[in-house]
Design a protein around this motif. Structure first.
Motif, PDB file in Angstrom:
ATOM      1  N   LEU A 184      29.544  49.189  39.106  1.00  0.00           N
ATOM      2  CA  LEU A 184      29.092  48.299  40.893  1.00  0.00           C
ATOM      3  C   LEU A 184      30.377  49.292  41.561  1.00  0.00           C
ATOM      4  N   GLY A 185      31.175  50.072  41.847  1.00  0.00           N
ATOM      5  CA  GLY A 185      32.182  50.369  42.798  1.00  0.00           C
ATOM      6  C   GLY A 185      33.207  49.453  43.145  1.00  0.00           C
ATOM      7  N   ILE A 186      33.590  49.011  41.982  1.00  0.00           N
ATOM      8  CA  ILE A 186      33.938  47.531  43.221  1.00  0.00           C
ATOM      9  C   ILE A 186      36.152  48.523  42.618  1.00  0.00           C
ATOM     10  N   ASP A 187      36.682  48.133  42.966  1.00  0.00           N
ATOM     11  CA  ASP A 187      38.374  48.745  43.644  1.00  0.00           C
ATOM     12  C   ASP A 187      38.564  47.577  41.554  1.00  0.00           C
ATOM     13  N   THR A 188      39.564  48.451  41.718  1.00  0.00           N
ATOM     14  CA  THR A 188      39.770  47.904  40.087  1.00  0.00           C
ATOM     15  C   THR A 188      40.794  46.823  40.021  1.00  0.00           C
ATOM     16  N   GLU A 189      41.409  47.247  40.940  1.00  0.00           N
ATOM     17  CA  GLU A 189      42.663  46.024  41.467  1.00  0.00           C
ATOM     18  C   GLU A 189      41.604  44.574  41.068  1.00  0.00           C
ATOM     19  N   TYR A 190      40.186  44.255  41.598  1.00  0.00           N
ATOM     20  CA  TYR A 190      39.828  43.116  41.075  1.00  0.00           C
ATOM     21  C   TYR A 190      39.920  42.978  39.628  1.00  0.00           C
ATOM     22  N   ALA A 191      39.777  43.602  38.992  1.00  0.00           N
ATOM     23  CA  ALA A 191      39.765  43.100  37.260  1.00  0.00           C
ATOM     24  C   ALA A 191      41.107  42.589  37.368  1.00  0.00           C
ATOM     25  N   VAL A 192      42.148  43.474  37.242  1.00  0.00           N
ATOM     26  CA  VAL A 192      43.237  42.389  37.275  1.00  0.00           C
ATOM     27  C   VAL A 192      43.556  41.725  38.103  1.00  0.00           C
ATOM     28  N   LEU A 193      43.313  40.761  39.330  1.00  0.00           N
ATOM     29  CA  LEU A 193      43.721  40.141  40.095  1.00  0.00           C
ATOM     30  C   LEU A 193      42.580  38.769  38.983  1.00  0.00           C
ATOM     31  N   HIS A 194      41.464  39.031  38.666  1.00  0.00           N
ATOM     32  CA  HIS A 194      40.220  38.128  38.334  1.00  0.00           C
ATOM     33  C   HIS A 194      40.428  37.901  37.403  1.00  0.00           C
ATOM     34  N   ALA A 195      41.081  38.534  36.469  1.00  0.00           N
ATOM     35  CA  ALA A 195      41.759  37.622  35.237  1.00  0.00           C
ATOM     36  C   ALA A 195      42.831  37.365  34.966  1.00  0.00           C
ATOM     37  N   ARG A 196      43.840  37.461  36.205  1.00  0.00           N
ATOM     38  CA  ARG A 196      45.061  36.398  36.498  1.00  0.00           C
ATOM     39  C   ARG A 196      44.671  35.639  36.975  1.00  0.00           C
ATOM     40  N   PHE A 197      43.964  35.559  37.722  1.00  0.00           N
ATOM     41  CA  PHE A 197      42.947  34.030  38.316  1.00  0.00           C
ATOM     42  C   PHE A 197      43.099  33.503  36.688  1.00  0.00           C
ATOM     43  N   TRP A 198      41.573  34.287  36.101  1.00  0.00           N
ATOM     44  CA  TRP A 198      41.453  32.766  34.974  1.00  0.00           C
ATOM     45  C   TRP A 198      42.531  32.904  33.852  1.00  0.00           C
ATOM     46  N   ARG A 199      43.723  33.256  33.947  1.00  0.00           N
ATOM     47  CA  ARG A 199      44.189  33.261  33.641  1.00  0.00           C
ATOM     48  C   ARG A 199      44.907  32.125  33.962  1.00  0.00           C
ATOM     49  N   LEU A 200      45.764  32.257  35.239  1.00  0.00           N
ATOM     50  CA  LEU A 200      46.541  30.772  35.769  1.00  0.00           C
ATOM     51  C   LEU A 200      44.722  29.641  35.579  1.00  0.00           C
ATOM     52  N   HIS A 201      43.832  29.146  36.077  1.00  0.00           N
ATOM     53  CA  HIS A 201      42.894  28.540  35.935  1.00  0.00           C
ATOM     54  C   HIS A 201      43.165  28.444  34.663  1.00  0.00           C
ATOM     55  N   GLY A 202      43.328  28.370  33.727  1.00  0.00           N
ATOM     56  CA  GLY A 202      43.020  28.317  32.302  1.00  0.00           C
ATOM     57  C   GLY A 202      44.168  27.530  32.514  1.00  0.00           C
ATOM     58  N   GLN A 244      44.370  29.670  42.863  1.00  0.00           N
ATOM     59  CA  GLN A 244      43.372  29.609  44.477  1.00  0.00           C
ATOM     60  C   GLN A 244      44.112  31.048  45.257  1.00  0.00           C
ATOM     61  N   SER A 245      44.785  31.271  45.030  1.00  0.00           N
ATOM     62  CA  SER A 245      45.388  32.358  46.378  1.00  0.00           C
ATOM     63  C   SER A 245      45.157  33.437  45.563  1.00  0.00           C
ATOM     64  N   ILE A 246      45.112  33.981  44.198  1.00  0.00           N
ATOM     65  CA  ILE A 246      44.949  35.326  43.693  1.00  0.00           C
ATOM     66  C   ILE A 246      43.308  35.117  43.397  1.00  0.00           C
ATOM     67  N   ALA A 247      42.469  34.100  42.942  1.00  0.00           N
ATOM     68  CA  ALA A 247      40.950  34.281  43.740  1.00  0.00           C
ATOM     69  C   ALA A 247      40.277  34.313  44.010  1.00  0.00           C
ATOM     70  N   ARG A 248      41.396  34.437  45.961  1.00  0.00           N
ATOM     71  CA  ARG A 248      40.671  34.384  47.168  1.00  0.00           C
ATOM     72  C   ARG A 248      41.060  36.588  47.391  1.00  0.00           C
ATOM     73  N   ARG A 249      41.757  36.477  46.835  1.00  0.00           N
ATOM     74  CA  ARG A 249      42.486  38.236  46.611  1.00  0.00           C
ATOM     75  C   ARG A 249      41.923  39.061  45.660  1.00  0.00           C
ATOM     76  N   ALA A 250      41.140  38.322  44.759  1.00  0.00           N
ATOM     77  CA  ALA A 250      40.288  39.311  44.163  1.00  0.00           C
ATOM     78  C   ALA A 250      39.371  39.292  44.301  1.00  0.00           C
ATOM     79  N   HIS A 251      38.825  37.948  45.078  1.00  0.00           N
ATOM     80  CA  HIS A 251      36.755  38.091  45.882  1.00  0.00           C
ATOM     81  C   HIS A 251      36.817  38.429  46.597  1.00  0.00           C
ATOM     82  N   ARG A 252      37.852  38.647  47.451  1.00  0.00           N
ATOM     83  CA  ARG A 252      38.109  39.852  48.816  1.00  0.00           C
ATOM     84  C   ARG A 252      37.450  40.956  48.042  1.00  0.00           C
ATOM     85  N   ILE A 253      38.154  41.559  47.307  1.00  0.00           N
ATOM     86  CA  ILE A 253      37.633  42.610  46.647  1.00  0.00           C
ATOM     87  C   ILE A 253      36.587  42.876  46.517  1.00  0.00           C
ATOM     88  N   LYS A 254      35.978  41.867  45.606  1.00  0.00           N
ATOM     89  CA  LYS A 254      35.116  42.197  45.726  1.00  0.00           C
ATOM     90  C   LYS A 254      33.622  42.327  46.476  1.00  0.00           C
TER      91      LYS A 254
END
Length: 235
Positions: free
Chosen positions: A141-159, A166-176
């Motif tokens: 979908l042409g999303i900056d791959t930093e999204y993958a790094v941050l979103h995986a980290r968000f899930w890791r912390l959240h779980g 929350q801060s990592i989730a916001r950063r990831a979602h801004r990219i999307k």
């Protein structure tokens, strides 16, 4: 709706926005249902829930990325849900491992990790596979791959219920969001990221025994998120 969310310059969510919200939320409902069935080692029911979860998320991605070819948007949704299934398997590894005493069909788990059932959630090597799956979403979908790094980290912390997710989730979602709504201002994106985190908070409080009630508690927040996105695209 969660208190203290930033106000959005929108009317009441339209039917289109509510349908988009319900499609997304039903994807998460069936993802939860897959987890529930796997905890009971009910493989047939888990497979059915996984199929429904993937279908809803694929449909949701066509809404999120209307300018992408449908095939690529749907593939992005499939990869996203597969990554989500794998993070469920990491978080529930001890409980899911109990199912391995019975024959397990090949299509039930993304990666069951038979060899190391006692490894901690944080140290599980499969987080790298979660990131790789999310990178596949980015490539489709042409999303900056930093999204993958941050979103995986968000899930890791959240779980693990660790501070800072929350801060990592916001950063990831801004990219999307920057890819979903290229014309949105930084302020618009910041507001929408807050609504995303609010939706996660609502999902965390789902009781799971009444899906319609669960979805009804969250649909207004997510519908407002989509209404703002639709308005920005049409402005």
């Amino acid at each position: 709706m969660k208190k203290n969310l930033p106000s959005l310059d929108i009317a009441e969510p339209s039917l289109q926005a509510r349908k988009a919200a319900e499609t997304l939320l039903r994807g998460f409902h069936y993802q939860d249902l897959r987890e529930t069935h796997l905890l009971a080692c009910d493989f047939d029911a888990a497979r059915q829930a996984a199929t429904l979860a993937t279908g809803h998320m694929s449909q949701s991605f066509t809404v999120d990325f209307p300018n992408a070819p449908d095939e690529r948007a749907r593939r992005g949704g499939e990869l996203f849900m597969r990554a989500l299934f794998l993070q469920d398997e990491i978080e529930n590894r001890a409980e899911f491992y109990e199912c391995l005493s019975d024959p397990v069909p090949d299509d039930i788990f993304v990666d069951v990790a038979e060899a190391v059932p006692g490894l901690s959630i944080n140290d599980d090597p499969r987080w790298e596979d979660v990131r790789i799956l999310l990178e596949g979403v980015c490539e489709e979908l042409g999303i900056d791959t930093e999204y993958a790094v941050l979103h995986a980290r968000f899930w890791r912390l959240h779980g693990q219920r660790r501070d800072g997710w929350q801060s990592i989730a916001r950063r990831a979602h801004r990219i999307k969001l920057a890819r979903m709504v290229p014309r949105a201002s930084a302020t618009d994106i910041d507001k929408l990221a807050e609504y995303f985190v609010a939706g996660v908070d609502h999902h965390d409080n789902w009781c799971r025994d009444d899906p319609e009630r669960d979805i009804s508690t969250t649909v207004d927040v997510v519908a407002r998120y989509y209404e703002q996105i639709f308005d920005l695209r049409n402005s």
